[in-house]
Design a protein around this motif. Structure first.
Motif, PDB file in Angstrom:
ATOM      1  N   LYS A 129      14.190 -23.501   6.798  1.00  0.00           N
ATOM      2  CA  LYS A 129      14.669 -22.523   6.104  1.00  0.00           C
ATOM      3  C   LYS A 129      14.932 -23.192   4.704  1.00  0.00           C
ATOM      4  O   LYS A 129      14.665 -22.685   3.502  1.00  0.00           O
ATOM      5  CB  LYS A 129      15.767 -21.930   6.576  1.00  0.00           C
ATOM      6  CG  LYS A 129      16.610 -20.887   5.847  1.00  0.00           C
ATOM      7  CD  LYS A 129      17.707 -20.205   6.560  1.00  0.00           C
ATOM      8  CE  LYS A 129      18.218 -19.333   5.575  1.00  0.00           C
ATOM      9  NZ  LYS A 129      19.402 -18.341   6.286  1.00  0.00           N
ATOM     10  N   GLU A 149       6.865 -13.657  -4.426  1.00  0.00           N
ATOM     11  CA  GLU A 149       6.840 -12.419  -3.755  1.00  0.00           C
ATOM     12  C   GLU A 149       5.640 -12.653  -2.692  1.00  0.00           C
ATOM     13  O   GLU A 149       5.711 -11.641  -1.712  1.00  0.00           O
ATOM     14  CB  GLU A 149       6.898 -11.248  -4.388  1.00  0.00           C
ATOM     15  CG  GLU A 149       5.552 -10.851  -5.213  1.00  0.00           C
ATOM     16  CD  GLU A 149       5.423 -11.215  -6.603  1.00  0.00           C
ATOM     17  OE1 GLU A 149       4.559 -10.818  -7.360  1.00  0.00           O
ATOM     18  OE2 GLU A 149       6.487 -12.150  -6.768  1.00  0.00           O
ATOM     19  N   GLN A 173       9.620 -13.739   1.422  1.00  0.00           N
ATOM     20  CA  GLN A 173      10.122 -12.455   1.688  1.00  0.00           C
ATOM     21  C   GLN A 173      11.563 -12.557   2.089  1.00  0.00           C
ATOM     22  O   GLN A 173      11.425 -13.072   3.502  1.00  0.00           O
ATOM     23  CB  GLN A 173       9.259 -11.509   2.406  1.00  0.00           C
ATOM     24  CG  GLN A 173       9.761 -10.143   2.445  1.00  0.00           C
ATOM     25  CD  GLN A 173       8.750  -9.065   3.251  1.00  0.00           C
ATOM     26  OE1 GLN A 173       7.862  -9.706   4.097  1.00  0.00           O
ATOM     27  NE2 GLN A 173       8.822  -7.943   2.925  1.00  0.00           N
ATOM     28  N   GLY A 174      12.411 -12.565   1.412  1.00  0.00           N
ATOM     29  CA  GLY A 174      13.935 -12.960   2.023  1.00  0.00           C
ATOM     30  C   GLY A 174      14.118 -14.620   1.993  1.00  0.00           C
ATOM     31  O   GLY A 174      13.610 -15.092   1.319  1.00  0.00           O
ATOM     32  N   ASP A 175      14.512 -14.878   3.160  1.00  0.00           N
ATOM     33  CA  ASP A 175      14.472 -16.248   3.416  1.00  0.00           C
ATOM     34  C   ASP A 175      13.350 -16.862   4.489  1.00  0.00           C
ATOM     35  O   ASP A 175      13.769 -17.908   4.900  1.00  0.00           O
ATOM     36  CB  ASP A 175      15.951 -16.627   4.200  1.00  0.00           C
ATOM     37  CG  ASP A 175      16.275 -15.843   5.546  1.00  0.00           C
ATOM     38  OD1 ASP A 175      15.325 -15.221   5.929  1.00  0.00           O
ATOM     39  OD2 ASP A 175      17.043 -16.017   6.093  1.00  0.00           O
ATOM     40  N   THR A 176      12.225 -16.061   4.499  1.00  0.00           N
ATOM     41  CA  THR A 176      11.105 -16.787   5.397  1.00  0.00           C
ATOM     42  C   THR A 176       9.912 -16.357   4.593  1.00  0.00           C
ATOM     43  O   THR A 176       9.920 -15.730   3.364  1.00  0.00           O
ATOM     44  CB  THR A 176      11.180 -15.751   6.861  1.00  0.00           C
ATOM     45  OG1 THR A 176      10.281 -16.789   7.507  1.00  0.00           O
ATOM     46  CG2 THR A 176      10.805 -14.535   6.705  1.00  0.00           C
ATOM     47  N   ARG A 205       6.223 -14.613   4.020  1.00  0.00           N
ATOM     48  CA  ARG A 205       5.934 -13.340   3.804  1.00  0.00           C
ATOM     49  C   ARG A 205       4.935 -13.034   5.209  1.00  0.00           C
ATOM     50  O   ARG A 205       4.257 -13.907   5.523  1.00  0.00           O
ATOM     51  CB  ARG A 205       4.808 -13.031   2.672  1.00  0.00           C
ATOM     52  CG  ARG A 205       4.512 -11.631   2.301  1.00  0.00           C
ATOM     53  CD  ARG A 205       3.827 -11.487   1.335  1.00  0.00           C
ATOM     54  NE  ARG A 205       3.061 -10.141   1.232  1.00  0.00           N
ATOM     55  CZ  ARG A 205       2.720  -9.381   0.282  1.00  0.00           C
ATOM     56  NH1 ARG A 205       2.648 -10.179  -1.009  1.00  0.00           N
ATOM     57  NH2 ARG A 205       2.102  -8.375   0.390  1.00  0.00           N
TER      58      ARG A 205
END
Length: 101
Positions: free
Chosen positions: A39, A55, A59-62, A64
């Protein structure tokens, strides 16, 4: 305090285009109070290596969906994904399985 660790990063399947078209990177992660995990590595990659269009990689904290992650040639799902604690000389590979067209 966790010592700095040297790891090898590889990007393929088109993911390398987001990193200046460079497929292989040898990086040394700096000292920090806790051991490095996947992470934290993704945050570091985004802030220090990603050249364009984050992007398409995170995506978010992981990562895509559609990006295969291998840690020392094993699927990261078998290694604990984001919680995997990085070790010195680990090989982490990110392969995009998404193709436009």
């Amino acid at each position: 305090m966790a010592a700095p660790i040297a790891i090898h990063l590889e990007f393929g399947g088109g993911a390398e285009l987001l990193f200046g078209s460079v497929k292989e990177h040898h990086v040394t992660l700096p000292n920090q109070s806790a051991p490095w995990d996947m992470k934290q590595l993704l945050v570091w990659i985004r802030g220090n290596m990603l050249k364009e269009r984050p992007e398409l990689f995170v995506q978010g904290d992981t990562v895509r969906p559609g990006i295969l992650v291998l840690i020392n040639d094993a699927d990261w799902e078998l290694m604990g994904e984001l919680e995997y604690e990085l070790q010195d000389k680990d090989n982490v590979v990110f392969i995009s399985t998404l193709h436009g067209g």
